[in-house]
Design a protein around this motif. Structure first.
Motif, short mmCIF file in Angstrom:
data_model
loop_
_atom_site.label_atom_id
_atom_site.label_comp_id
_atom_site.label_asym_id
_atom_site.label_seq_id
_atom_site.Cartn_x
_atom_site.Cartn_y
_atom_site.Cartn_z
N UNK A 1 3.38 2.55 8.58
CA UNK A 1 4.22 2.92 7.46
C UNK A 1 5.71 2.87 7.82
N UNK A 2 6.02 3.12 9.11
CA UNK A 2 7.41 3.09 9.54
C UNK A 2 8.02 1.72 9.29
N UNK A 3 7.20 0.67 9.42
CA UNK A 3 7.69 -0.69 9.24
C UNK A 3 8.12 -0.94 7.79
N UNK A 4 7.36 -0.42 6.85
CA UNK A 4 7.70 -0.56 5.43
C UNK A 4 9.04 0.12 5.15
N UNK A 9 14.83 -0.03 4.30
CA UNK A 9 16.17 0.33 4.77
C UNK A 9 17.05 -0.90 4.88
N UNK A 10 16.51 -1.98 5.43
CA UNK A 10 17.27 -3.23 5.55
C UNK A 10 17.64 -3.77 4.18
#
Length: 137
Positions: A1-4, A9-10
């Motif tokens: 989930x951190x990747x999503x 954020x990007x």
């Protein structure tokens, strides 16, 4: 989930740059930063109350307070410099230089947080640095 969340954020950071470049035209960069900050503060506290996290404030330790305050000061300095650079420079040049923060963060994480710095990390830092130079020259 951190990747999503990192991808989101990007995406929002990219939108921030474009929206700011358009919005800052004819506005003092410090004033523009202050307006942005008020919106961020309202949004952040809104999320705190929406998620009922406000009770946690009493449990924040002294060390956390110090480092959160220092982080806030660094964020403020970053935003003030970023908006000034964005006001007087081209977004396509300012943003890549701003993103050198990735390289600086990796180096600082290695030195102060003792995080692992691998050959892959080194290669990534070099590529980001070279890519930044190519974009701004």
């Amino acid at each position: 989930m951190w990747f999503v969340f990192a991808l989101l954020s990007a995406l929002f950071a990219a939108l921030t740059s474009i929206l700011a470049k358009v919005g800052i035209e004819g506005v003092n960069s410090n004033l523009a930063t202050a307006i942005r900050t008020v919106v961020v503060v309202a949004m952040s506290w809104g999320m705190v109350f929406l998620t009922s996290a406000q009770g946690g404030i009493a449990h924040i330790g002294r060390k956390s307070w110090v480092f959160l305050i220092l982080s806030g000061l660094a964020t403020g300095a970053s935003w003030l410099c970023y908006y000034k650079a964005l006001q007087i420079g081209e977004a396509s040049k300012v943003v890549p230089i701003d993103k050198l923060s990735v390289v600086i963060t990796l180096l600082l994480a290695f030195v102060f947080l003792h995080e692992q710095f691998t050959l892959k990390s080194l290669a990534g830092c070099v590529l980001i640095g070279v890519g930044t130079l190519l974009m701004v020259l």
